[in-house]
Design an enzyme around this catalytic site. Sequence first.
Site, PDB file in Angstrom:
ATOM      1  N   GLY A  85      41.875  29.855  46.682  1.00  0.00           N
ATOM      2  CA  GLY A  85      42.906  29.771  45.748  1.00  0.00           C
ATOM      3  C   GLY A  85      43.197  31.008  45.142  1.00  0.00           C
ATOM      4  O   GLY A  85      42.789  31.961  45.180  1.00  0.00           O
ATOM      5  N   GLN A 117      47.103  36.910  39.230  1.00  0.00           N
ATOM      6  CA  GLN A 117      46.193  37.603  40.021  1.00  0.00           C
ATOM      7  C   GLN A 117      46.986  38.537  40.820  1.00  0.00           C
ATOM      8  O   GLN A 117      46.413  39.715  41.245  1.00  0.00           O
ATOM      9  CB  GLN A 117      45.279  36.632  40.873  1.00  0.00           C
ATOM     10  CG  GLN A 117      44.185  36.221  40.033  1.00  0.00           C
ATOM     11  CD  GLN A 117      43.273  35.341  41.021  1.00  0.00           C
ATOM     12  OE1 GLN A 117      43.614  34.142  41.265  1.00  0.00           O
ATOM     13  NE2 GLN A 117      42.044  35.743  41.497  1.00  0.00           N
ATOM     14  N   CYS A 133      35.501  35.370  42.669  1.00  0.00           N
ATOM     15  CA  CYS A 133      36.919  35.524  42.037  1.00  0.00           C
ATOM     16  C   CYS A 133      37.630  36.551  42.823  1.00  0.00           C
ATOM     17  O   CYS A 133      36.753  37.787  42.843  1.00  0.00           O
ATOM     18  CB  CYS A 133      36.983  35.734  40.678  1.00  0.00           C
ATOM     19  SG  CYS A 133      38.621  35.781  40.001  1.00  0.00           S
ATOM     20  N   LEU A 134      38.652  36.587  43.559  1.00  0.00           N
ATOM     21  CA  LEU A 134      39.300  37.686  44.278  1.00  0.00           C
ATOM     22  C   LEU A 134      39.568  38.788  43.074  1.00  0.00           C
ATOM     23  O   LEU A 134      39.803  40.013  43.700  1.00  0.00           O
ATOM     24  CB  LEU A 134      40.541  37.159  44.555  1.00  0.00           C
ATOM     25  CG  LEU A 134      40.663  36.133  45.867  1.00  0.00           C
ATOM     26  CD1 LEU A 134      41.821  35.595  46.434  1.00  0.00           C
ATOM     27  CD2 LEU A 134      39.578  36.664  47.113  1.00  0.00           C
ATOM     28  N   HIS A 138      39.051  26.354  38.039  1.00  0.00           N
ATOM     29  CA  HIS A 138      39.097  28.017  38.141  1.00  0.00           C
ATOM     30  C   HIS A 138      40.409  28.636  38.019  1.00  0.00           C
ATOM     31  O   HIS A 138      40.579  29.526  37.313  1.00  0.00           O
ATOM     32  CB  HIS A 138      38.202  28.355  39.258  1.00  0.00           C
ATOM     33  CG  HIS A 138      37.974  29.940  39.722  1.00  0.00           C
ATOM     34  ND1 HIS A 138      36.801  30.553  39.637  1.00  0.00           N
ATOM     35  CD2 HIS A 138      39.025  30.691  39.771  1.00  0.00           C
ATOM     36  CE1 HIS A 138      36.935  31.856  39.916  1.00  0.00           C
ATOM     37  NE2 HIS A 138      38.267  31.990  40.045  1.00  0.00           N
ATOM     38  N   GLU A 139      41.159  27.949  38.997  1.00  0.00           N
ATOM     39  CA  GLU A 139      42.596  28.560  38.810  1.00  0.00           C
ATOM     40  C   GLU A 139      43.449  28.218  37.505  1.00  0.00           C
ATOM     41  O   GLU A 139      44.249  29.033  37.169  1.00  0.00           O
ATOM     42  CB  GLU A 139      43.324  28.035  40.163  1.00  0.00           C
ATOM     43  CG  GLU A 139      42.771  28.358  41.467  1.00  0.00           C
ATOM     44  CD  GLU A 139      42.452  29.852  41.773  1.00  0.00           C
ATOM     45  OE1 GLU A 139      42.917  30.634  40.957  1.00  0.00           O
ATOM     46  OE2 GLU A 139      41.531  30.176  42.472  1.00  0.00           O
ATOM     47  N   HIS A 190      42.596  30.670  35.023  1.00  0.00           N
ATOM     48  CA  HIS A 190      43.378  31.814  35.333  1.00  0.00           C
ATOM     49  C   HIS A 190      44.722  32.020  34.476  1.00  0.00           C
ATOM     50  O   HIS A 190      44.995  33.047  33.990  1.00  0.00           O
ATOM     51  CB  HIS A 190      43.553  32.272  36.690  1.00  0.00           C
ATOM     52  CG  HIS A 190      42.615  32.828  37.342  1.00  0.00           C
ATOM     53  ND1 HIS A 190      41.970  34.258  37.100  1.00  0.00           N
ATOM     54  CD2 HIS A 190      41.786  32.720  38.577  1.00  0.00           C
ATOM     55  CE1 HIS A 190      41.043  34.610  37.914  1.00  0.00           C
ATOM     56  NE2 HIS A 190      40.920  33.662  38.816  1.00  0.00           N
TER      57      HIS A 190
HETATM   58 NI    NI Z   1      39.550  33.712  40.236  1.00  0.00          NI
END
Ligand code: NI
Length: 186
Positions: A46, A51, A94-95, A136-137, A140
């Site tokens: 995701g 991000q 998380c990226l 989670h997204e 963000h």
């Molecule tokens: Ni993340």
Amino acid sequence: MALREIIVLPDPRLRLKSEPVKAVDAELRALVDDMFETMYAAPGIGLAAIQIGVPRRIVTMDLAREGEPKEPRVFINPEVLSSSDETSTYEEGCLSIPEYYEEVERPKAVKVRYMDLDGKTHEIESDGLLATCLQHEIDHTNGVLFIDYISKLKRDMVVKRFKKAAKRGEPIKPLAEDDKPSHHIG
Ligand code: NI
């Protein structure tokens, strides 16, 4: 399509509240293409637009496992309409906080409203990994990170580690291959 740079902790943009998308146009479609390319390359399941430094309420996702056909999904202006009282725990990553994984407890199921790339509005009931990843997204898009749900002690340690690495211009040391969960969230 272009591969974009994923911003990482402690980049202050990760704390921005993203702006809603007003219309689906060619520019938005190009941005979504870039998000998919960046997410698949990472690799992640995701990605939220912030991000890659774009503060707009857009999420890309693909929960297909390795070796399975791709299942790209786009959620524009996603919002949680309701959450289950029942919770579940998932080891999240998380990226934007690479090489760090921690168990996070969230509602097990959520109802989400979003717009697709044709400008149509949908409401979906989700549970399992889809519910976890959506939460989670969507977090963000509101400037919230999964480390906000762990203990202050652990969070402070992670933030300190990333601030130190950024100051020295060093990459974050990867975990041993054995320690990596099979899935991480984006
Ligand atoms: Ni993340």
